[in-house]
Design a protein around this motif. Structure first.
Motif, PDB file in Angstrom:
ATOM      1  N   ALA A  92       0.713  23.685  -1.499  1.00 58.20           N
ATOM      2  CA  ALA A  92       0.602  22.401  -0.802  1.00 58.20           C
ATOM      3  C   ALA A  92       0.871  21.273  -1.785  1.00 58.20           C
ATOM      4  O   ALA A  92       0.492  21.353  -2.956  1.00 58.20           O
ATOM      5  CB  ALA A  92      -0.778  22.237  -0.167  1.00 58.20           C
ATOM      6  N   ASN A  93       1.522  20.237  -1.293  1.00 61.07           N
ATOM      7  CA  ASN A  93       1.908  19.102  -2.129  1.00 61.07           C
ATOM      8  C   ASN A  93       1.004  17.909  -1.853  1.00 61.07           C
ATOM      9  O   ASN A  93       0.847  17.493  -0.703  1.00 61.07           O
ATOM     10  CB  ASN A  93       3.368  18.729  -1.852  1.00 61.07           C
ATOM     11  N   ASN A  94       0.399  17.380  -2.909  1.00 58.86           N
ATOM     12  CA  ASN A  94      -0.385  16.147  -2.783  1.00 58.86           C
ATOM     13  C   ASN A  94       0.601  14.975  -2.760  1.00 58.86           C
ATOM     14  O   ASN A  94       0.901  14.371  -3.777  1.00 58.86           O
ATOM     15  CB  ASN A  94      -1.363  16.026  -3.945  1.00 58.86           C
ATOM     16  N   SER A  95       1.110  14.682  -1.567  1.00 56.73           N
ATOM     17  CA  SER A  95       2.189  13.710  -1.420  1.00 56.73           C
ATOM     18  C   SER A  95       1.716  12.267  -1.480  1.00 56.73           C
ATOM     19  O   SER A  95       2.517  11.366  -1.728  1.00 56.73           O
ATOM     20  CB  SER A  95       2.929  13.957  -0.099  1.00 56.73           C
ATOM     21  N   ARG A  96       0.448  12.018  -1.222  1.00 55.13           N
ATOM     22  CA  ARG A  96      -0.107  10.670  -1.328  1.00 55.13           C
ATOM     23  C   ARG A  96      -1.540  10.756  -1.847  1.00 55.13           C
ATOM     24  O   ARG A  96      -2.306  11.628  -1.444  1.00 55.13           O
ATOM     25  CB  ARG A  96      -0.119   9.948   0.030  1.00 55.13           C
ATOM     26  N   PHE A  97      -1.892   9.816  -2.747  1.00 50.25           N
ATOM     27  CA  PHE A  97      -3.271   9.680  -3.215  1.00 50.25           C
ATOM     28  C   PHE A  97      -3.516   8.195  -3.430  1.00 50.25           C
ATOM     29  O   PHE A  97      -2.867   7.564  -4.264  1.00 50.25           O
ATOM     30  CB  PHE A  97      -3.494  10.467  -4.507  1.00 50.25           C
ATOM     31  N   LEU A  98      -4.427   7.647  -2.658  1.00 49.64           N
ATOM     32  CA  LEU A  98      -4.684   6.209  -2.689  1.00 49.64           C
ATOM     33  C   LEU A  98      -6.176   5.959  -2.856  1.00 49.64           C
ATOM     34  O   LEU A  98      -6.984   6.411  -2.042  1.00 49.64           O
ATOM     35  CB  LEU A  98      -4.200   5.562  -1.384  1.00 49.64           C
ATOM     36  N   ILE A  99      -6.537   5.253  -3.921  1.00 50.49           N
ATOM     37  CA  ILE A  99      -7.890   4.717  -4.054  1.00 50.49           C
ATOM     38  C   ILE A  99      -7.845   3.293  -3.521  1.00 50.49           C
ATOM     39  O   ILE A  99      -7.060   2.465  -4.005  1.00 50.49           O
ATOM     40  CB  ILE A  99      -8.370   4.751  -5.514  1.00 50.49           C
ATOM     41  N   LEU A 100      -8.637   3.010  -2.540  1.00 55.20           N
ATOM     42  CA  LEU A 100      -8.559   1.732  -1.848  1.00 55.20           C
ATOM     43  C   LEU A 100      -8.985   0.579  -2.761  1.00 55.20           C
ATOM     44  O   LEU A 100      -9.759   0.771  -3.712  1.00 55.20           O
ATOM     45  CB  LEU A 100      -9.435   1.770  -0.599  1.00 55.20           C
ATOM     46  N   PRO A 101      -8.474  -0.623  -2.505  1.00 54.28           N
ATOM     47  CA  PRO A 101      -8.840  -1.786  -3.328  1.00 54.28           C
ATOM     48  C   PRO A 101     -10.360  -1.971  -3.399  1.00 54.28           C
ATOM     49  O   PRO A 101     -11.088  -1.664  -2.455  1.00 54.28           O
ATOM     50  CB  PRO A 101      -8.172  -2.950  -2.585  1.00 54.28           C
ATOM     51  N   ASP A 102     -10.805  -2.452  -4.547  1.00 50.88           N
ATOM     52  CA  ASP A 102     -12.228  -2.697  -4.819  1.00 50.88           C
ATOM     53  C   ASP A 102     -13.032  -1.417  -4.998  1.00 50.88           C
ATOM     54  O   ASP A 102     -14.268  -1.468  -5.084  1.00 50.88           O
ATOM     55  CB  ASP A 102     -12.878  -3.545  -3.704  1.00 50.88           C
ATOM     56  N   TRP A 103     -12.338  -0.254  -5.052  1.00 53.41           N
ATOM     57  CA  TRP A 103     -13.074   1.003  -5.228  1.00 53.41           C
ATOM     58  C   TRP A 103     -12.633   1.759  -6.477  1.00 53.41           C
ATOM     59  O   TRP A 103     -12.858   2.966  -6.576  1.00 53.41           O
ATOM     60  CB  TRP A 103     -12.912   1.894  -3.994  1.00 53.41           C
TER      61      TRP A 103
END
Length: 363
Positions: free
Chosen positions: A92-103
């Motif tokens: 499986a490919n980790n195609s997106r990883f986003l830490i949201l702003p202020d976190w």
């Protein structure tokens, strides 16, 4: 959230779970707004995850199908061309990883990755019916150094060649090589991904192959001698092209007219050109599902079988192993009164019957 509220113990209050259907719009909106690559649609085997802290969203991830080709990954695994295509779904490919702003907090990213790794195997098995043995991801070194993946014990394998997918196939020049990271989800993933016995992987479905460029060009040529049963007026697609696409889709595991049509539509422009597809307004086009069905139900089955056997003889894979089986016919006696023995040898990879044979009593 106030900084004073976040302590090292807060990491143990993080939870990761798949995004529910009613949350998908929010997930996509935030991914499109905050991730530099934007949002991705759900295609094929894809699971979206969200990490929460006290019911607040702090990070988002997308896991989807593995990259079809990646030189450093494939060399690290050590699999051959045939094995790769049949077991690519186990990555499986980790195609997106986003830490949201202020976190953005210390160790939050690696903790989210760790929690995701713990549950992705069960999620994949429940949703898609097979396990995941390895995770992969690509990091753009112009923007990131991959520290969060190293902190989560991912393994850096090297760089890609830098080519990217385009509407016409692949870019002509290397653009931006990406760092390749992998994370094993089991012991000895290379051994399991390359083992000749597939039974322990609990894979389902028909056997598949992956066609190379020469095989794509050769398939339509095998059907040139078959008479086209359609009227000459109104033909948009040549019969060898329709049959070549149908055979190629079947060899790649497709079953049914719709699956064949979807497979043909999913081909890139380079692949469609190799099959000899019709060119309209600067783009190659494939026959519709109706045309595929109409041709397949009207052609001579015997002529089709002979053409496929000719292609298989010229391009069929050599079998890495053979299965031999036989039995004695209980009530079938020959002229001397002995029971008849039947033996056959089947190729594991090609599924061809090499030597069906009847014989007399064994010495």
């Amino acid at each position: 959230m106030e900084s004073a509220e976040w302590t090292s113990d807060a990491l143990f209050e993080l939870h990761v779970q798949p995004v529910e259907r009613h949350e998908e719009a929010r997930y996509q909106e935030q991914m499109a707004r905050h991730h530099y690559l934007g949002a991705l649609p759900k295609i094929g085997e894809t699971v979206w995850y969200v990490a929460t802290w006290r019911d607040q969203w702090v990070a988002q991830l997308s896991l989807s199908g593995a990259a079809l080709k990646c030189g450093v990954r494939d060399r690290w695994i050590g699999w051959d061309f045939r094995t790769q295509y049949g077991r690519l779904t186990l990555i499986a490919n980790n195609s997106r990883f986003l830490i949201l702003p202020d976190w953005h907090r210390p160790n939050l990213g690696s903790r989210v990755l760790s929690l995701t790794e713990r549950r992705v195997g069960a999620d994949w098995q429940a949703r898609f019916g097979h396990p995941v043995l390895l995770l992969e991801t690509f990091v753009d070194p112009r923007r990131f150094h991959g520290g969060v993946y190293r902190a989560a014990n991912w393994i850096e394998l090297g760089l890609t060649q830098g080519y990217r997918r385009t509407r016409a196939g692949y870019s002509a020049e290397a653009d931006a090589p990406k760092r390749v990271f992998v994370r094993p989800l089991c012991r000895h993933p290379q051994r399991q991904l390359t083992h000749p016995d597939r039974s322990h992987l609990h894979l389902t479905g028909a056997s598949k192959i992956m066609l190379n460029a020469d095989q794509m060009r050769a398939l339509p040529q095998c059907f040139r001698t078959i008479t086209d049963p359609r009227r000459a007026h109104g033909r948009r697609h040549r019969l060898p092209v329709v049959l070549g696409l149908s055979a190629g889709a079947t060899l790649c595991g497709m079953r049914g007219y719709k699956a064949i049509s979807d497979w043909a539509n999913g081909l890139g422009q380079q692949a469609q050109r190799r099959f000899g597809c019709r060119r309209e307004q600067g783009h190659f086009v494939v026959p519709s599902e109706f045309v595929i069905r109409d041709c397949l139900v009207r052609i001579d089955p015997g002529a089709l079988d002979r053409a496929l056997q000719a292609w298989n003889t010229a391009w069929g894979m050599y079998d890495a192993a053979l299965a031999m089986d036989g039995k004695t016919m209980k009530h079938a006696l020959d002229e001397t009164g002995h029971r008849t023995h039947i033996m056959s040898v089947i190729g594991h990879d090609s599924k061809r019957c090499h030597t069906p044979k009847k014989s007399g009593p064994c010495p």
